[in-house]
Write a protein that holds these residues in place. Structure first.
Motif, short mmCIF file in Angstrom:
data_model
loop_
_atom_site.label_atom_id
_atom_site.label_comp_id
_atom_site.label_asym_id
_atom_site.label_seq_id
_atom_site.Cartn_x
_atom_site.Cartn_y
_atom_site.Cartn_z
N ARG A 247 0.83 -1.21 0.00
CA ARG A 247 0.00 0.00 0.00
C ARG A 247 0.87 1.26 0.00
O ARG A 247 0.56 2.24 -0.70
CB ARG A 247 -0.93 0.00 1.21
CG ARG A 247 -2.02 -1.05 1.15
CD ARG A 247 -3.11 -0.81 2.18
NE ARG A 247 -2.63 -0.83 3.55
CZ ARG A 247 -2.59 -1.92 4.31
NH1 ARG A 247 -2.97 -3.09 3.81
NH2 ARG A 247 -2.17 -1.86 5.57
N LEU A 248 1.95 1.24 0.76
CA LEU A 248 2.85 2.38 0.79
C LEU A 248 3.55 2.57 -0.55
O LEU A 248 3.77 3.70 -1.01
CB LEU A 248 3.88 2.21 1.91
CG LEU A 248 3.31 2.31 3.33
CD1 LEU A 248 4.33 1.82 4.35
CD2 LEU A 248 2.89 3.74 3.65
N GLN A 249 3.90 1.46 -1.18
CA GLN A 249 4.52 1.56 -2.50
C GLN A 249 3.55 2.14 -3.52
O GLN A 249 3.91 3.01 -4.33
CB GLN A 249 5.00 0.18 -2.96
CG GLN A 249 5.74 0.22 -4.30
CD GLN A 249 6.18 -1.17 -4.74
OE1 GLN A 249 5.37 -2.06 -4.90
NE2 GLN A 249 7.49 -1.34 -4.90
N ASP A 250 2.31 1.67 -3.49
CA ASP A 250 1.30 2.19 -4.42
C ASP A 250 1.08 3.68 -4.21
O ASP A 250 0.87 4.44 -5.17
CB ASP A 250 -0.02 1.44 -4.25
CG ASP A 250 0.04 0.01 -4.77
OD1 ASP A 250 0.97 -0.30 -5.53
OD2 ASP A 250 -0.84 -0.78 -4.40
N ALA A 251 1.09 4.11 -2.95
CA ALA A 251 0.80 5.51 -2.63
C ALA A 251 1.96 6.45 -2.93
O ALA A 251 1.75 7.59 -3.36
CB ALA A 251 0.40 5.63 -1.16
N HIS A 252 3.19 5.97 -2.70
CA HIS A 252 4.34 6.87 -2.75
C HIS A 252 5.45 6.44 -3.70
O HIS A 252 6.39 7.20 -3.91
CB HIS A 252 4.93 7.02 -1.35
CG HIS A 252 3.92 7.37 -0.30
ND1 HIS A 252 3.22 8.55 -0.30
CD2 HIS A 252 3.45 6.66 0.76
CE1 HIS A 252 2.38 8.59 0.72
NE2 HIS A 252 2.50 7.45 1.39
N GLY A 253 5.36 5.24 -4.25
CA GLY A 253 6.39 4.77 -5.16
C GLY A 253 7.65 4.28 -4.48
O GLY A 253 8.68 4.06 -5.15
N ALA B 39 20.48 1.92 -0.88
CA ALA B 39 20.37 3.22 -0.22
C ALA B 39 21.45 4.19 -0.69
O ALA B 39 21.21 5.40 -0.77
CB ALA B 39 20.45 3.05 1.29
N THR B 40 22.62 3.67 -1.01
CA THR B 40 23.74 4.56 -1.35
C THR B 40 23.91 4.77 -2.86
O THR B 40 24.41 5.82 -3.26
CB THR B 40 25.05 4.01 -0.77
OG1 THR B 40 25.25 2.66 -1.23
CG2 THR B 40 25.01 4.02 0.75
N ALA C 166 15.86 3.09 -6.50
CA ALA C 166 15.33 4.05 -5.53
C ALA C 166 15.72 5.46 -5.96
O ALA C 166 16.88 5.71 -6.28
CB ALA C 166 15.85 3.75 -4.13
N GLU C 167 14.74 6.36 -5.96
CA GLU C 167 15.03 7.76 -6.24
C GLU C 167 15.70 8.38 -5.01
O GLU C 167 15.58 7.88 -3.89
CB GLU C 167 13.73 8.51 -6.58
CG GLU C 167 13.05 8.02 -7.85
CD GLU C 167 13.95 8.21 -9.07
OE1 GLU C 167 14.65 9.23 -9.15
OE2 GLU C 167 13.94 7.31 -9.94
N PRO C 168 16.41 9.50 -5.19
CA PRO C 168 17.20 10.06 -4.09
C PRO C 168 16.39 10.38 -2.83
O PRO C 168 16.94 10.31 -1.72
CB PRO C 168 17.77 11.35 -4.70
CG PRO C 168 17.87 11.04 -6.16
CD PRO C 168 16.68 10.20 -6.47
#
Length: 212
Positions: free
Chosen positions: A34-40, A88-89, A113-115
């Protein structure tokens, strides 16, 4: 990410990883989706770092007579931690894809992952890497998603039967054992630094980070 506030209200800098630990069947994967769908936000599924069934390092349950998939030694903690650090890096990492029904990795997947993304790390052993993530300066928050043990038992059994993860009798026996052990598991994960929380309460707290 720059400086922002984590779900507990503390200041974080480049900390990007949100750990979603908790018992199997408690709703970690659904919350992460759900968090991925909402915020990518990308999800690194730590259960993909399970060892293959024929790996000599895999522990076995004397009680059930099968591989003890609930023992921390049944997954490759070092590889999982390194993958999180790389994502992350650098913003990109290749991870295994694990087939629970086959008890082995069957491929690979690439995560990006975007910055300014948070990175969701979910799995039943996620709490074990909280101290390492904190030491590396990567931890944005850590939570033990849980419910009443009886509810978790039913949800886990329905899921595992529908996905044909293991033979039905094995799933029932394992599920009953996990239900008995669940309170101790939640306490252990809390001791490792995971805040106990219901998924329905945690979702808005994490979503608020996307607006900061």
């Amino acid at each position: 990410m720059g400086e922002t506030s984590d779900p507990a209200g503390d200041t974080v800098g480049q900390d990007r990883v949100v750990v979603l630990a908790g018992p199997s069947g408690a709703g970690k994967s659904r919350l992460a989706a759900r968090l991925q769908d909402a915020h990518g936000w990308p999800i690194l599924r730590l259960d993909d770092f399970y060892r293959d069934e024929d790996d000599p390092l895999v522990p076995r349950s004397e009680q059930l007579g099968i591989v003890d998939w609930d023992h921390p030694d049944s997954w490759n903690r070092v590889a999982a931690l390194d993958a999180l650090a790389t994502l992350a890096t650098t913003g990109r990492v290749t991870t295994p894809v694990y087939d629970l029904s086959a008890s082995r990795a069957v491929g690979t997947a690439e995560l990006t992952a975007e910055p300014h993304d948070l990175i969701l790390a979910e799995g039943i052993f996620a709490a074990d890497i909280i101290p390492d993530l904190r030491l590396r300066g990567l931890l944005a928050g850590a939570f033990c998603v849980h419910h009443r043990p009886g509810v978790t038992f039913v949800r886990r059994l329905v899921r595992d039967l529908s996905e044909r993860r293991k033979p039905p009798l094995t799933l029932v026996r394992r599920g009953l054992a996990l239900m008995r052990e669940e309170p101790a598991l939640v306490r252990r994960q809390q001791d490792l630094g995971a805040e106990p929380a219901r998924a329905r309460h945690l979702e808005p707290r994490l979503s608020a980070l996307a607006r900061r």
